[in-house]
Write a protein that holds these residues in place. Structure first.
Motif, PDB file in Angstrom:
ATOM      1  N   ALA A  43     -14.489  57.229 144.672  1.00  0.00           N
ATOM      2  CA  ALA A  43     -14.201  56.521 143.481  1.00  0.00           C
ATOM      3  C   ALA A  43     -15.496  55.628 143.115  1.00  0.00           C
ATOM      4  N   LYS A  44     -15.984  55.929 142.061  1.00  0.00           N
ATOM      5  CA  LYS A  44     -17.396  55.101 141.922  1.00  0.00           C
ATOM      6  C   LYS A  44     -17.588  54.925 140.157  1.00  0.00           C
ATOM      7  N   ILE A  45     -18.614  54.017 139.880  1.00  0.00           N
ATOM      8  CA  ILE A  45     -18.770  53.618 138.380  1.00  0.00           C
ATOM      9  C   ILE A  45     -20.414  54.503 138.544  1.00  0.00           C
ATOM     10  N   GLU A  46     -20.498  55.182 137.262  1.00  0.00           N
ATOM     11  CA  GLU A  46     -21.543  55.968 137.171  1.00  0.00           C
ATOM     12  C   GLU A  46     -21.995  56.010 135.490  1.00  0.00           C
ATOM     13  N   PRO A  47     -23.614  56.252 135.406  1.00  0.00           N
ATOM     14  CA  PRO A  47     -23.792  56.430 134.068  1.00  0.00           C
ATOM     15  C   PRO A  47     -22.969  57.378 133.178  1.00  0.00           C
ATOM     16  N   ASN A  48     -22.679  57.142 132.203  1.00  0.00           N
ATOM     17  CA  ASN A  48     -21.964  58.192 131.402  1.00  0.00           C
ATOM     18  C   ASN A  48     -22.810  58.988 130.840  1.00  0.00           C
ATOM     19  N   GLU A  49     -22.709  60.437 131.567  1.00  0.00           N
ATOM     20  CA  GLU A  49     -23.834  61.471 131.029  1.00  0.00           C
ATOM     21  C   GLU A  49     -22.995  62.770 131.081  1.00  0.00           C
ATOM     22  N   PRO A  50     -23.624  63.770 130.508  1.00  0.00           N
ATOM     23  CA  PRO A  50     -22.936  65.026 130.649  1.00  0.00           C
ATOM     24  C   PRO A  50     -22.765  65.680 131.986  1.00  0.00           C
ATOM     25  N   LYS A  51     -21.973  66.354 132.155  1.00  0.00           N
ATOM     26  CA  LYS A  51     -21.680  67.084 133.615  1.00  0.00           C
ATOM     27  C   LYS A  51     -21.682  68.557 133.473  1.00  0.00           C
ATOM     28  N   PRO A  52     -22.413  69.141 134.378  1.00  0.00           N
ATOM     29  CA  PRO A  52     -22.554  70.524 134.354  1.00  0.00           C
ATOM     30  C   PRO A  52     -21.092  71.367 135.021  1.00  0.00           C
ATOM     31  N   PHE A  53     -20.538  72.219 134.207  1.00  0.00           N
ATOM     32  CA  PHE A  53     -19.321  72.930 134.963  1.00  0.00           C
ATOM     33  C   PHE A  53     -19.722  74.498 134.967  1.00  0.00           C
ATOM     34  N   ASP A  54     -19.125  74.964 135.994  1.00  0.00           N
ATOM     35  CA  ASP A  54     -19.242  76.570 136.226  1.00  0.00           C
ATOM     36  C   ASP A  54     -18.153  77.069 135.020  1.00  0.00           C
ATOM     37  N   LEU A  55     -18.505  78.052 134.418  1.00  0.00           N
ATOM     38  CA  LEU A  55     -17.746  78.660 133.314  1.00  0.00           C
ATOM     39  C   LEU A  55     -16.310  79.293 134.132  1.00  0.00           C
ATOM     40  N   ALA A  56     -16.366  79.374 135.088  1.00  0.00           N
ATOM     41  CA  ALA A  56     -14.931  79.768 135.743  1.00  0.00           C
ATOM     42  C   ALA A  56     -14.125  78.697 136.186  1.00  0.00           C
ATOM     43  N   THR A  57     -14.614  77.373 135.812  1.00  0.00           N
ATOM     44  CA  THR A  57     -13.644  76.431 136.134  1.00  0.00           C
ATOM     45  C   THR A  57     -12.386  76.372 135.612  1.00  0.00           C
ATOM     46  N   SER A  58     -11.144  76.095 136.256  1.00  0.00           N
ATOM     47  CA  SER A  58      -9.848  76.248 135.840  1.00  0.00           C
ATOM     48  C   SER A  58      -9.544  75.766 134.723  1.00  0.00           C
ATOM     49  N   ILE A  59     -10.011  74.489 134.697  1.00  0.00           N
ATOM     50  CA  ILE A  59      -9.754  73.839 133.208  1.00  0.00           C
ATOM     51  C   ILE A  59      -9.875  74.444 132.013  1.00  0.00           C
ATOM     52  N   PHE A  60     -11.046  75.382 131.881  1.00  0.00           N
ATOM     53  CA  PHE A  60     -11.293  76.096 130.783  1.00  0.00           C
ATOM     54  C   PHE A  60     -10.386  77.106 130.495  1.00  0.00           C
ATOM     55  N   HIS A  61      -9.727  77.640 131.518  1.00  0.00           N
ATOM     56  CA  HIS A  61      -8.782  78.767 131.329  1.00  0.00           C
ATOM     57  C   HIS A  61      -7.343  78.641 131.068  1.00  0.00           C
ATOM     58  N   TYR A  62      -7.024  77.610 132.126  1.00  0.00           N
ATOM     59  CA  TYR A  62      -5.673  77.172 132.162  1.00  0.00           C
ATOM     60  C   TYR A  62      -4.986  75.798 131.517  1.00  0.00           C
ATOM     61  N   ALA A  63      -5.852  75.172 131.246  1.00  0.00           N
ATOM     62  CA  ALA A  63      -5.554  73.804 130.693  1.00  0.00           C
ATOM     63  C   ALA A  63      -4.660  72.995 131.537  1.00  0.00           C
ATOM     64  N   GLN A  64      -5.165  73.160 132.583  1.00  0.00           N
ATOM     65  CA  GLN A  64      -4.442  71.916 133.526  1.00  0.00           C
ATOM     66  C   GLN A  64      -5.091  70.691 133.638  1.00  0.00           C
ATOM     67  N   GLY A  65      -4.756  69.754 132.479  1.00  0.00           N
ATOM     68  CA  GLY A  65      -5.546  68.610 132.320  1.00  0.00           C
ATOM     69  C   GLY A  65      -4.605  67.732 131.725  1.00  0.00           C
ATOM     70  N   ILE A  66      -4.605  66.210 131.924  1.00  0.00           N
ATOM     71  CA  ILE A  66      -3.756  65.448 131.292  1.00  0.00           C
ATOM     72  C   ILE A  66      -4.944  64.258 130.743  1.00  0.00           C
ATOM     73  N   PHE A  67      -4.281  63.203 129.923  1.00  0.00           N
ATOM     74  CA  PHE A  67      -5.136  62.196 129.717  1.00  0.00           C
ATOM     75  C   PHE A  67      -4.249  60.960 129.359  1.00  0.00           C
ATOM     76  N   GLU A  68      -4.649  59.802 128.991  1.00  0.00           N
ATOM     77  CA  GLU A  68      -4.085  58.781 128.480  1.00  0.00           C
ATOM     78  C   GLU A  68      -4.971  58.022 127.374  1.00  0.00           C
ATOM     79  N   GLY A  69      -4.353  57.084 126.642  1.00  0.00           N
ATOM     80  CA  GLY A  69      -4.909  56.140 125.702  1.00  0.00           C
ATOM     81  C   GLY A  69      -4.551  54.781 125.832  1.00  0.00           C
ATOM     82  N   MET A  70      -5.464  53.982 126.085  1.00  0.00           N
ATOM     83  CA  MET A  70      -5.375  52.586 126.240  1.00  0.00           C
ATOM     84  C   MET A  70      -6.333  51.761 125.346  1.00  0.00           C
ATOM     85  N   LYS A  71      -6.354  50.464 125.159  1.00  0.00           N
ATOM     86  CA  LYS A  71      -7.403  49.727 124.413  1.00  0.00           C
ATOM     87  C   LYS A  71      -7.705  48.258 125.098  1.00  0.00           C
ATOM     88  N   ALA A  72      -8.858  47.913 125.051  1.00  0.00           N
ATOM     89  CA  ALA A  72      -9.463  46.582 125.423  1.00  0.00           C
ATOM     90  C   ALA A  72      -9.730  45.816 124.321  1.00  0.00           C
TER      91      ALA A  72
END
Length: 353
Positions: A43-72
């Motif tokens: 776990a870390k805090i880092e600069p918000n910059e684009p990240k490289p992903f292999d095109l075979a990464t499973s999120i691109f094919h099977y949508a196994q992902g979740i998110f939340e929405g909050m506000k400060a």
């Protein structure tokens, strides 16, 4: 927690109405990884910059992902308030369970969020109606093809200064009832905040916008009879003194703003029902004069009055197309708590100095 500093900070946008929603992003992000051998780690805090992903990464094919929405929200004394983050972390872990994603340590991500907000506090806009939107997300990152749960994940939090979710602000929205497409089914993933739910809603949303509407009002998938939710909001109707919201039957997202509104309404003596409500009941109430108000609730929009509903090519105007008294009370109460201009009797705010 490791913090990696940026070499050069980004230029901040002008505030107020120019912000829009989700167009600008802050300097830093929180990240954490999961692997089968280590569990959640790094776990870390880092600069918000684009990240490289292999095109075979499973999120691109099977949508196994979740998110939340909050506000400060910026408080009058200069501190930062986050609205009910514990509810978001709990819901996110429930979504994770449904999507075969390992549950994460809520205390670690809460600590990460607080450190992130401290670093990016100058990005929190101060104008009325603005906030810093918080987007926690988990995506499957194993490089593999095959319909199986991933063994590797990335948890990240990005931040975005935002204005009103709708371009017209608090002007009542116009909804069109969707009786062709289906968003979610009982037993499906409707109650999880997962990526595919939102992709499934886009076609109907586009067609609604082409007709001049703000959002789609979804009906149940089985009978196309019962009101469920709007694309980004839970729905409420005020009918003959009763405040009705569709019951959480498994195909509706259990909204945190929804939950907050129910608590406030009950405490103020309103009769509140969580039950199945048919679109025919809503239309009949409008026609016989007992539908006093309709409104949506959600993190992005907070409370949004509904001024018109179209069903089967007929338009039904609600409360003269104006915000009603119950809607205004809820908006004033919740935003008052969020911005620190009213007491917080429930202890819903997490204060960060």
């Amino acid at each position: 927690m490791q913090i990696i500093e940026r070499k050069q900070l980004r230029q901040k946008p002008a505030g107020g109405t120019q912000l829009g929603f989700g167009h600008y992003f802050t300097d830093y992000m929180f990240t954490m990884k999961y692997t089968a051998d280590k569990g959640w780690h790094d776990a870390k805090i880092e600069p918000n910059e684009p990240k490289p992903f292999d095109l075979a990464t499973s999120i691109f094919h099977y949508a196994q992902g979740i998110f939340e929405g909050m506000k400060a929200f910026r408080q009058p004394d200069g501190s930062i308030a986050v609205f009910r983050p514990d509810e978001n972390w709990a819901r996110m872990n429930r979504s994770a369970t449904r999507m075969c994603i390992p549950n994460f340590p809520e205390d670690v991500v809460e600590e990460g969020l607080e450190e992130l907000l401290k670093l990016d506090r100058d990005w929190i806009p101060a104008e009325p109606g603005t906030a810093l939107y918080i987007r926690p997300t988990i995506v499957a990152t194993r490089v593999m093809l095959g319909v199986h749960a991933s063994t590797e994940y990335l948890f990240f939090i990005i931040l975005s200064p935002v204005g009103s979710y709708y371009a017209h602000g608090l002007e009542p929205t116009k909804l069109v009832v969707e009786d062709k497409y289906t968003r979610a089914t009982i037993g499906g993933t409707g109650e999880a905040k997962c990526l595919g739910n939102y992709a499934a809603s886009m076609k109907a949303g586009e067609e609604a916008e082409e007709k001049g509407f703000d959002q789609v009002l979804w009906l149940d998938a089985n009978e196309k009879k019962y009101v469920e939710e709007v694309g980004s909001m839970n729905m409420f109707f005020v009918i003959g003194g009763e405040v009705v919201t569709p019951a959480l039957v498994g195909s509706i997202l259990p909204g945190i703003t929804r939950k907050s509104c129910i608590q406030i309404l009950k405490d103020k003596g309103y009769r509140v029902s969580e039950r199945r409500i048919s679109i025919d009941e809503v239309i009949a109430a409008q026609e016989n004069g007992t539908l006093d108000e309709a409104f949506g609730t959600g993190t992005a929009a907070v409370i949004s009055p509904v001024g018109l509903i179209r069903y089967r090519d007929k338009d039904y105007t609600i409360n003269g197309g104006k915000m009603g008294a119950v809607t205004k009370m809820l908006y004033d109460t919740i935003t008052g708590i969020q911005y620190g201009t009213a007491p917080d009797p429930y202890g819903w705010k997490k204060i960060i100095k």
